[in-house]
Design a protein around this motif. Structure first.
Motif, mmCIF file in Angstrom:
data_model
loop_
_atom_site.group_PDB
_atom_site.id
_atom_site.type_symbol
_atom_site.label_atom_id
_atom_site.label_comp_id
_atom_site.label_asym_id
_atom_site.label_seq_id
_atom_site.Cartn_x
_atom_site.Cartn_y
_atom_site.Cartn_z
ATOM 1 N N ILE A 193 -3.551 -5.432 21.946
ATOM 2 C CA ILE A 193 -2.320 -6.207 22.072
ATOM 3 C C ILE A 193 -1.652 -6.367 20.705
ATOM 4 C CG2 ILE A 193 -1.379 -8.468 22.646
ATOM 5 C CD1 ILE A 193 -3.653 -8.710 24.740
ATOM 6 N N ALA A 194 -2.447 -6.653 19.691
ATOM 7 C CA ALA A 194 -1.902 -6.894 18.357
ATOM 8 C C ALA A 194 -1.262 -5.661 17.747
ATOM 9 C CB ALA A 194 -3.014 -7.408 17.439
ATOM 10 N N HIS A 195 -1.676 -4.474 18.200
ATOM 11 C CA HIS A 195 -1.116 -3.232 17.654
ATOM 12 C C HIS A 195 -0.033 -2.627 18.539
ATOM 13 C CE1 HIS A 195 -4.909 -3.269 15.224
ATOM 14 N NE2 HIS A 195 -4.041 -2.892 14.302
ATOM 15 N N ARG A 196 0.499 -3.390 19.488
ATOM 16 C CA ARG A 196 1.525 -2.857 20.381
ATOM 17 C C ARG A 196 2.728 -2.316 19.622
ATOM 18 N NH1 ARG A 196 3.654 -6.797 24.706
ATOM 19 N NH2 ARG A 196 3.670 -8.207 22.918
ATOM 20 N N HIS A 197 3.124 -2.992 18.565
ATOM 21 C CA HIS A 197 4.309 -2.591 17.812
ATOM 22 C C HIS A 197 3.947 -1.942 16.474
ATOM 23 C CE1 HIS A 197 6.675 -4.618 20.812
ATOM 24 N NE2 HIS A 197 6.075 -5.771 20.567
ATOM 25 N N HIS A 198 2.665 -1.680 16.294
ATOM 26 C CA HIS A 198 2.209 -1.003 15.069
ATOM 27 C C HIS A 198 1.033 -0.126 15.461
ATOM 28 C CE1 HIS A 198 1.202 -0.260 10.907
ATOM 29 N NE2 HIS A 198 2.164 -1.061 10.494
ATOM 30 N N PRO A 199 1.325 0.995 16.182
ATOM 31 C CA PRO A 199 0.239 1.785 16.777
ATOM 32 C C PRO A 199 -0.737 2.390 15.781
ATOM 33 C CG PRO A 199 2.363 2.903 16.992
ATOM 34 C CD PRO A 199 2.656 1.515 16.543
ATOM 35 N N VAL A 200 -0.307 2.660 14.553
ATOM 36 C CA VAL A 200 -1.251 3.081 13.522
ATOM 37 C C VAL A 200 -1.973 1.836 13.036
ATOM 38 C CG1 VAL A 200 -1.504 4.043 11.206
ATOM 39 C CG2 VAL A 200 0.066 5.107 12.837
ATOM 40 N N ALA A 201 -3.244 1.736 13.323
ATOM 41 C CA ALA A 201 -3.999 0.512 13.057
ATOM 42 C C ALA A 201 -4.403 0.414 11.590
ATOM 43 C CB ALA A 201 -5.228 0.451 13.962
ATOM 44 N N ALA A 202 -3.416 0.442 10.733
ATOM 45 C CA ALA A 202 -3.621 0.332 9.289
ATOM 46 C C ALA A 202 -2.281 -0.046 8.669
ATOM 47 C CB ALA A 202 -4.135 1.645 8.708
ATOM 48 N N PRO A 203 -2.277 -0.672 7.488
ATOM 49 C CA PRO A 203 -1.017 -1.093 6.864
ATOM 50 C C PRO A 203 -0.306 0.074 6.187
ATOM 51 C CG PRO A 203 -2.871 -1.742 5.498
ATOM 52 C CD PRO A 203 -3.456 -1.174 6.757
ATOM 53 N N LEU A 204 0.282 0.931 7.011
ATOM 54 C CA LEU A 204 0.961 2.129 6.535
ATOM 55 C C LEU A 204 2.276 2.313 7.277
ATOM 56 C CD1 LEU A 204 -2.174 4.441 6.628
ATOM 57 C CD2 LEU A 204 -0.952 3.825 4.532
ATOM 58 N N PHE A 205 3.353 2.596 6.539
ATOM 59 C CA PHE A 205 4.613 2.967 7.168
ATOM 60 C C PHE A 205 4.518 4.401 7.698
ATOM 61 C CE2 PHE A 205 7.100 -0.083 4.187
ATOM 62 C CZ PHE A 205 6.889 -1.134 5.063
ATOM 63 N N ASP A 206 5.409 4.754 8.607
ATOM 64 C CA ASP A 206 5.382 6.087 9.195
ATOM 65 C C ASP A 206 5.459 7.190 8.136
ATOM 66 O OD1 ASP A 206 5.150 5.081 11.731
ATOM 67 O OD2 ASP A 206 7.267 5.334 12.249
ATOM 68 N N GLY A 207 6.301 6.988 7.129
ATOM 69 C CA GLY A 207 6.424 7.995 6.074
ATOM 70 C C GLY A 207 5.128 8.205 5.318
ATOM 71 N N SER A 208 4.379 7.128 5.120
ATOM 72 C CA SER A 208 3.079 7.238 4.436
ATOM 73 C C SER A 208 2.092 8.026 5.280
ATOM 74 C CB SER A 208 2.526 5.842 4.144
ATOM 75 O OG SER A 208 3.418 5.078 3.366
ATOM 76 N N VAL A 209 2.092 7.783 6.596
ATOM 77 C CA VAL A 209 1.222 8.528 7.501
ATOM 78 C C VAL A 209 1.564 10.013 7.456
ATOM 79 C CG1 VAL A 209 0.586 8.871 9.927
ATOM 80 C CG2 VAL A 209 0.850 6.556 9.013
ATOM 81 N N GLU A 210 2.853 10.329 7.488
ATOM 82 C CA GLU A 210 3.277 11.728 7.458
ATOM 83 C C GLU A 210 2.836 12.417 6.177
ATOM 84 O OE1 GLU A 210 7.447 11.816 8.104
ATOM 85 O OE2 GLU A 210 7.314 10.940 10.112
ATOM 86 N N ARG A 211 2.980 11.735 5.042
ATOM 87 C CA ARG A 211 2.571 12.338 3.769
ATOM 88 C C ARG A 211 1.065 12.555 3.717
ATOM 89 N NH1 ARG A 211 6.576 8.887 2.006
ATOM 90 N NH2 ARG A 211 5.099 7.250 1.442
ATOM 91 N N LEU A 212 0.308 11.593 4.199
ATOM 92 C CA LEU A 212 -1.147 11.732 4.187
ATOM 93 C C LEU A 212 -1.593 12.889 5.079
ATOM 94 C CD1 LEU A 212 -1.954 7.948 4.265
ATOM 95 C CD2 LEU A 212 -2.797 9.526 2.514
ATOM 96 N N LEU A 213 -1.002 13.020 6.253
ATOM 97 C CA LEU A 213 -1.359 14.134 7.135
ATOM 98 C C LEU A 213 -0.952 15.466 6.539
ATOM 99 C CD1 LEU A 213 -0.495 12.685 10.661
ATOM 100 C CD2 LEU A 213 -2.766 13.262 9.784
ATOM 101 N N ALA A 214 0.196 15.502 5.884
ATOM 102 C CA ALA A 214 0.645 16.753 5.266
ATOM 103 C C ALA A 214 -0.318 17.204 4.176
ATOM 104 C CB ALA A 214 2.053 16.573 4.688
ATOM 105 N N ARG A 215 -0.848 16.252 3.406
ATOM 106 C CA ARG A 215 -1.794 16.607 2.351
ATOM 107 C C ARG A 215 -3.171 16.941 2.905
ATOM 108 N NH1 ARG A 215 -0.102 15.462 -2.915
ATOM 109 N NH2 ARG A 215 -2.013 16.592 -3.437
#
Length: 248
Positions: free
Chosen positions: A9-31
């Motif tokens: 429930i707490a992650h309904r609006h923040h599906p990545v369960a970590a304090p990361l913005f979408d752009g940060s997730v994209e950069r990490l996956l790209a690397r």
């Protein structure tokens, strides 16, 4: 309420369960996923947010997720169905510590789930045999931005170090950071507001639910612990790691 339900429930609006913005997730996956990468594993995948993003961006990639939350895995399957990714993902309902790979992976993720292995160092030890030669580990871990007080230690335990100490633990285990992202104050605040706010909102919208009062209490307690305690003290770093040459 069960911990998994509160987290969902707490992650309904923040599906990545970590304090990361979408752009940060994209950069990490790209690397973490060079073009040649074919196999990805997420230990503690939850609802599969990292896996689904990676699969959607890489048509040749195949992925595996492991988690103890059966409902989270169901939602991951539903997400894969919606995106047409079902044939490229495998999901396992089991303890991540018991997962055995039939063949190694090009990248292994464990982001915000090192507690499942007993901490950062045991997590690195568990990832090592799952990686193909030259493979990449992506590990997200908490650290202390400032000296923790007693209340912060009671919440998080005494297993964290500061950022320098966290990286030192990694390198001592034979890993070399090739990229990393320390979550910003804005990312940490967004995550906490989303977590507490989503849980409180659900409770207010479902007053008839037996768990509503508890959810509201949990959200309020968590918010107070954050704002009056560990805000500016707790940090989060996500490291992209490769095995050091001297440590096969």
């Amino acid at each position: 309420m069960e911990r998994h339900l509160i987290s969902r429930i707490a992650h309904r609006h923040h599906p990545v369960a970590a304090p990361l913005f979408d752009g940060s997730v994209e950069r990490l996956l790209a690397r973490a996923l060079p073009e040649r990468a074919e196999r990805l594993l997420d230990l503690g995948c939850g609802e599969g947010a990292w896996l689904l993003r990676a699969l959607a961006a890489r048509p040749a990639l195949r992925a595996v997720g492991v988690d103890l939350d059966a409902e989270g895995l169901t939602r991951a399957r539903e997400g894969a169905d919606r995106l047409g990714l079902t044939r490229r993902i495998g999901l396992h309902h089991q303890d991540a510590r018991e997962f055995e790979a039939k063949e190694p992976f090009d990248a292994v993720l464990c982001i915000g789930s090192t507690h499942a292995f007993g901490g950062l160092v045991p997590t690195l030890g568990a990832i090592r045999p799952l990686l193909a030669p030259g493979g990449v580990a992506v590990v997200g871990e908490g650290y202390w931005q400032a000296e923790p007080d007693r209340a912060s230690l009671e919440i998080f335990g005494d297993g964290f170090a500061d950022l320098s100490g966290t990286v030192a633990r990694v390198t001592a285990e034979g890993w070399t950071p090739v990229y990393g992202h320390a979550s910003s104050a804005a990312e940490l605040d967004e995550y906490e507001f989303a977590w507490t706010g989503s849980l409180a909102e659900w409770a207010l919208d479902h007053p008839e639910d037996p768990g509503s009062a508890e959810a509201l209490r949990v959200a309020g307690r968590h918010r107070d612990e954050w704002l009056d305690g560990y805000r500016g003290v707790f940090g989060f770093v996500t490291l992209v790691l490769r095995r050091s040459a001297a440590h096969p």
